[in-house]
Scaffold this motif. Structure first.
Motif, PDB file in Angstrom:
ATOM      1  N   ALA A 102       0.550  -1.270   0.063  1.00  0.00           N
ATOM      2  CA  ALA A 102      -0.115   0.274   0.207  1.00  0.00           C
ATOM      3  C   ALA A 102       0.714   1.602   0.003  1.00  0.00           C
ATOM      4  O   ALA A 102       0.365   2.848  -0.231  1.00  0.00           O
ATOM      5  CB  ALA A 102      -1.010   0.068   1.061  1.00  0.00           C
ATOM      6  N   GLY A 103       2.044   1.067   0.469  1.00  0.00           N
ATOM      7  CA  GLY A 103       3.143   2.066   0.625  1.00  0.00           C
ATOM      8  C   GLY A 103       3.996   2.641  -0.728  1.00  0.00           C
ATOM      9  O   GLY A 103       4.420   2.991  -0.251  1.00  0.00           O
ATOM     10  N   GLY A 104       3.785   1.527  -1.903  1.00  0.00           N
ATOM     11  CA  GLY A 104       4.228   2.125  -3.440  1.00  0.00           C
ATOM     12  C   GLY A 104       5.889   1.027  -3.541  1.00  0.00           C
ATOM     13  O   GLY A 104       5.472   1.347  -4.272  1.00  0.00           O
ATOM     14  N   LEU A 105       5.570  -0.436  -2.798  1.00  0.00           N
ATOM     15  CA  LEU A 105       6.835  -0.941  -2.712  1.00  0.00           C
ATOM     16  C   LEU A 105       6.323  -2.300  -4.250  1.00  0.00           C
ATOM     17  O   LEU A 105       4.734  -2.091  -3.550  1.00  0.00           O
ATOM     18  CB  LEU A 105       7.237  -1.331  -1.873  1.00  0.00           C
ATOM     19  CG  LEU A 105       8.057  -0.773  -1.068  1.00  0.00           C
ATOM     20  CD1 LEU A 105       8.327   0.689  -0.301  1.00  0.00           C
ATOM     21  CD2 LEU A 105       9.786  -1.388  -0.341  1.00  0.00           C
ATOM     22  N   GLY A 106       6.641  -2.903  -4.335  1.00  0.00           N
ATOM     23  CA  GLY A 106       6.175  -3.477  -5.279  1.00  0.00           C
ATOM     24  C   GLY A 106       7.269  -4.967  -4.773  1.00  0.00           C
ATOM     25  O   GLY A 106       8.047  -4.733  -5.636  1.00  0.00           O
ATOM     26  N   PRO A 107       6.536  -6.118  -5.032  1.00  0.00           N
ATOM     27  CA  PRO A 107       7.684  -7.523  -5.198  1.00  0.00           C
ATOM     28  C   PRO A 107       7.870  -7.374  -7.064  1.00  0.00           C
ATOM     29  O   PRO A 107       7.308  -6.897  -8.251  1.00  0.00           O
ATOM     30  CB  PRO A 107       6.393  -8.931  -5.494  1.00  0.00           C
ATOM     31  CG  PRO A 107       5.211  -8.144  -5.984  1.00  0.00           C
ATOM     32  CD  PRO A 107       4.937  -7.035  -5.713  1.00  0.00           C
ATOM     33  N   ASP A 108       9.202  -7.949  -6.697  1.00  0.00           N
ATOM     34  CA  ASP A 108      10.558  -8.726  -8.121  1.00  0.00           C
ATOM     35  C   ASP A 108      10.770  -9.805  -8.786  1.00  0.00           C
ATOM     36  O   ASP A 108      10.729  -9.967  -9.144  1.00  0.00           O
ATOM     37  CB  ASP A 108      11.256  -7.189  -8.437  1.00  0.00           C
ATOM     38  CG  ASP A 108      12.440  -7.982  -7.498  1.00  0.00           C
ATOM     39  OD1 ASP A 108      11.518  -8.602  -6.347  1.00  0.00           O
ATOM     40  OD2 ASP A 108      13.378  -7.426  -7.416  1.00  0.00           O
ATOM     41  N   GLY A 109       9.675 -11.004  -7.711  1.00  0.00           N
ATOM     42  CA  GLY A 109       9.802 -11.951  -8.062  1.00  0.00           C
ATOM     43  C   GLY A 109      11.045 -12.704  -7.190  1.00  0.00           C
ATOM     44  O   GLY A 109      11.055 -13.824  -6.828  1.00  0.00           O
ATOM     45  N   ALA A 110      11.599 -11.958  -7.018  1.00  0.00           N
ATOM     46  CA  ALA A 110      13.148 -12.826  -6.054  1.00  0.00           C
ATOM     47  C   ALA A 110      12.829 -12.745  -4.540  1.00  0.00           C
ATOM     48  O   ALA A 110      12.161 -12.499  -3.495  1.00  0.00           O
ATOM     49  CB  ALA A 110      13.650 -11.498  -5.534  1.00  0.00           C
ATOM     50  N   PHE A 111      13.289 -13.963  -3.956  1.00  0.00           N
ATOM     51  CA  PHE A 111      12.927 -14.031  -2.964  1.00  0.00           C
ATOM     52  C   PHE A 111      13.402 -15.532  -2.418  1.00  0.00           C
ATOM     53  O   PHE A 111      15.228 -15.034  -3.001  1.00  0.00           O
ATOM     54  CB  PHE A 111      12.112 -15.893  -3.315  1.00  0.00           C
ATOM     55  CG  PHE A 111      12.131 -16.840  -3.993  1.00  0.00           C
ATOM     56  CD1 PHE A 111      12.505 -18.391  -2.886  1.00  0.00           C
ATOM     57  CD2 PHE A 111      11.748 -17.028  -5.375  1.00  0.00           C
ATOM     58  CE1 PHE A 111      12.529 -18.774  -4.369  1.00  0.00           C
ATOM     59  CE2 PHE A 111      11.814 -18.268  -6.119  1.00  0.00           C
ATOM     60  CZ  PHE A 111      12.459 -18.788  -5.021  1.00  0.00           C
ATOM     61  N   ARG A 112      14.461 -15.647  -1.521  1.00  0.00           N
ATOM     62  CA  ARG A 112      15.165 -16.389  -0.573  1.00  0.00           C
ATOM     63  C   ARG A 112      14.283 -17.558   0.376  1.00  0.00           C
ATOM     64  O   ARG A 112      13.626 -16.641   1.474  1.00  0.00           O
ATOM     65  CB  ARG A 112      16.172 -15.166  -0.191  1.00  0.00           C
ATOM     66  CG  ARG A 112      16.882 -14.000   1.582  1.00  0.00           C
ATOM     67  CD  ARG A 112      16.902 -13.049   1.267  1.00  0.00           C
ATOM     68  NE  ARG A 112      16.813 -12.568   2.437  1.00  0.00           N
ATOM     69  CZ  ARG A 112      17.589 -12.087   2.921  1.00  0.00           C
ATOM     70  NH1 ARG A 112      18.253 -11.110   2.175  1.00  0.00           N
ATOM     71  NH2 ARG A 112      16.903 -10.630   3.802  1.00  0.00           N
ATOM     72  N   ASP A 113      15.237 -18.222   1.172  1.00  0.00           N
ATOM     73  CA  ASP A 113      14.686 -19.170   2.232  1.00  0.00           C
ATOM     74  C   ASP A 113      15.773 -18.958   3.510  1.00  0.00           C
ATOM     75  O   ASP A 113      17.514 -19.615   2.932  1.00  0.00           O
ATOM     76  CB  ASP A 113      14.774 -20.551   1.823  1.00  0.00           C
ATOM     77  CG  ASP A 113      13.167 -20.804   0.952  1.00  0.00           C
ATOM     78  OD1 ASP A 113      11.898 -20.014   0.587  1.00  0.00           O
ATOM     79  OD2 ASP A 113      13.458 -21.308  -0.324  1.00  0.00           O
ATOM     80  N   ARG A 114      15.469 -18.161   4.511  1.00  0.00           N
ATOM     81  CA  ARG A 114      16.763 -17.902   5.285  1.00  0.00           C
ATOM     82  C   ARG A 114      16.544 -19.132   6.146  1.00  0.00           C
ATOM     83  O   ARG A 114      15.337 -19.459   6.840  1.00  0.00           O
ATOM     84  CB  ARG A 114      16.304 -16.856   6.178  1.00  0.00           C
ATOM     85  CG  ARG A 114      16.969 -16.026   7.381  1.00  0.00           C
ATOM     86  CD  ARG A 114      16.844 -14.692   7.251  1.00  0.00           C
ATOM     87  NE  ARG A 114      17.406 -14.344   6.841  1.00  0.00           N
ATOM     88  CZ  ARG A 114      17.496 -12.650   7.179  1.00  0.00           C
ATOM     89  NH1 ARG A 114      17.364 -11.578   8.127  1.00  0.00           N
ATOM     90  NH2 ARG A 114      19.131 -11.712   5.821  1.00  0.00           N
ATOM     91  N   VAL A 115      17.726 -19.930   6.871  1.00  0.00           N
ATOM     92  CA  VAL A 115      17.785 -20.776   8.166  1.00  0.00           C
ATOM     93  C   VAL A 115      16.834 -20.280   9.733  1.00  0.00           C
ATOM     94  O   VAL A 115      17.654 -18.581   9.288  1.00  0.00           O
ATOM     95  CB  VAL A 115      18.616 -21.585   8.096  1.00  0.00           C
ATOM     96  CG1 VAL A 115      19.019 -22.284   9.332  1.00  0.00           C
ATOM     97  CG2 VAL A 115      19.580 -21.734   7.169  1.00  0.00           C
ATOM     98  N   ILE A 116      16.253 -20.196   9.966  1.00  0.00           N
ATOM     99  CA  ILE A 116      15.344 -20.089  11.393  1.00  0.00           C
ATOM    100  C   ILE A 116      15.858 -20.328  12.514  1.00  0.00           C
ATOM    101  O   ILE A 116      15.631 -20.085  13.604  1.00  0.00           O
ATOM    102  CB  ILE A 116      14.603 -19.216  10.705  1.00  0.00           C
ATOM    103  CG1 ILE A 116      13.238 -20.194  10.852  1.00  0.00           C
ATOM    104  CG2 ILE A 116      14.216 -17.996   9.917  1.00  0.00           C
ATOM    105  CD1 ILE A 116      12.300 -20.177  10.670  1.00  0.00           C
ATOM    106  N   SER A 117      16.452 -22.096  12.677  1.00  0.00           N
ATOM    107  CA  SER A 117      16.834 -22.654  13.647  1.00  0.00           C
ATOM    108  C   SER A 117      17.659 -23.310  13.578  1.00  0.00           C
ATOM    109  O   SER A 117      18.386 -24.322  12.391  1.00  0.00           O
ATOM    110  CB  SER A 117      15.486 -23.472  13.634  1.00  0.00           C
ATOM    111  OG  SER A 117      15.174 -24.579  13.486  1.00  0.00           O
TER     112      SER A 117
END
Length: 199
Positions: free
Chosen positions: A164-179
Motif C-alpha cells: 500500500a506504501g508503493g513497494l512491489g514484488p520483483d519476483g526475488a525470494f530467499r529461504d533463510r535458515v531460522i533454527s
C-alpha cells in the motif's frame, strides 16, 4: 484510585491536544536503544510466531536487541546507515533501519529498508506511514534511486502495508535458515523506484 474514563465535556480537559499532536519521526539516539529493543522484540515475536518454535521466539529479548542497537549507534558502520525512531511524545513506539542494499544484484544507488516495526499498541494511527516516508526521504537524500526490502512471505500485515506504501514484488525470494535444525522461512523482496517523486 481508578483511572477516569468519563467522556463528558469536562472543561478542564477539553483543551488537551490528544495523543497524536506530537507524533514524529527522528533519527534515533543511543538512549533510544532500550525502547527500540522492546519494540523489536514484540514485533519480531509476533511476525515469526507462525514460523519459529517457542524456544527460539523466547530468545527475542528486548535487552539483546537493545545491546546491538546501542553498539551500532555508538559506532555506526561506514556508509548511509540510519536508525529512525517513531515517537508518540517522548515515547519510542516504532523504528526503521536503513542502509545500502546488501543484495548481490543491487546497484550502488540502491538503499535497503532492513527492519521496520511499530508496537502493536501504537498501530493504525500513522506511525508506520511516517516511518516509511522518512525512510524514502532519507534514502533519496543520500542519493539512492531504488529501495529494496525483504519481508516474510507469511507476514501478510507487513507485506500489505508495504504494498500500500508503493513497494512491489520483483519476483526475488530467499529461504533463510531460522533454527539450529535447519528450518527455513521464505522471504520475498519488495522494491520501489525512488527517482520519481511521489505525487
Amino acid at each position: 484510585m481508578a483511572p477516569q474514563h468519563d467522556h463528558s465535556h469536562d472543561p478542564q480537559h477539553s483543551h488537551s491536544p490528544g495523543p497524536l499532536a506530537d507524533a514524529s519521526v527522528r533519527v534515533a539516539r543511543e538512549t533510544d536503544a532500550p525502547a527500540v529493543g522492546l519494540v523489536q522484540a514484540v514485533v519480531w515475536r509476533e511476525a515469526y510466531a507462525a514460523v519459529l518454535p517457542e524456544e527460539v521466539l523466547a530468545t527475542f529479548e528486548p535487552q539483546a536487541f537493545a545491546s546491538v542497537w546501542r553498539q551500532s549507534l555508538a559506532s555506526p558502520p561506514q556508509g548511509v546507515y540510519r536508525l529512525l525512531a517513531a515517537c508518540a511524545g517522548d515515547q519510542v513506539v516504532g523504528f526503521a533501519s536503513i542502509g545500502p542494499s546488501q543484495d548481490p544484484d543491487a546497484s550502488p544507488e540502491t538503499g535497503e529498508l532492513s527492519a521496520l516495526g511499530v508496537h502493536p499498541d501504537a498501530r493504525r494511527v500513522g506511525h508506520g506511514s511516517r516511518l516509511l516516508n522518512a525512510v524514502v526521504d532519507t534514502l533519496r537524500g543520500a542519493g539512492a534511486t531504488r529501495m529494496h526490502t525483504w519481508v516474510l512471505a507469511s507476514d501478510e500485515a507487513t507485506r500489505g502495508f508495504l504494498l500500500a506504501g508503493g513497494l512491489g514484488p520483483d519476483g526475488a525470494f530467499r529461504d533463510r535458515v531460522i533454527s539450529p535444525d535447519g528450518d527455513t522461512a521464505r522471504e520475498v523482496r519488495l522494491v520501489a523506484d525512488l527517482d520519481t517523486p511521489a505525487p
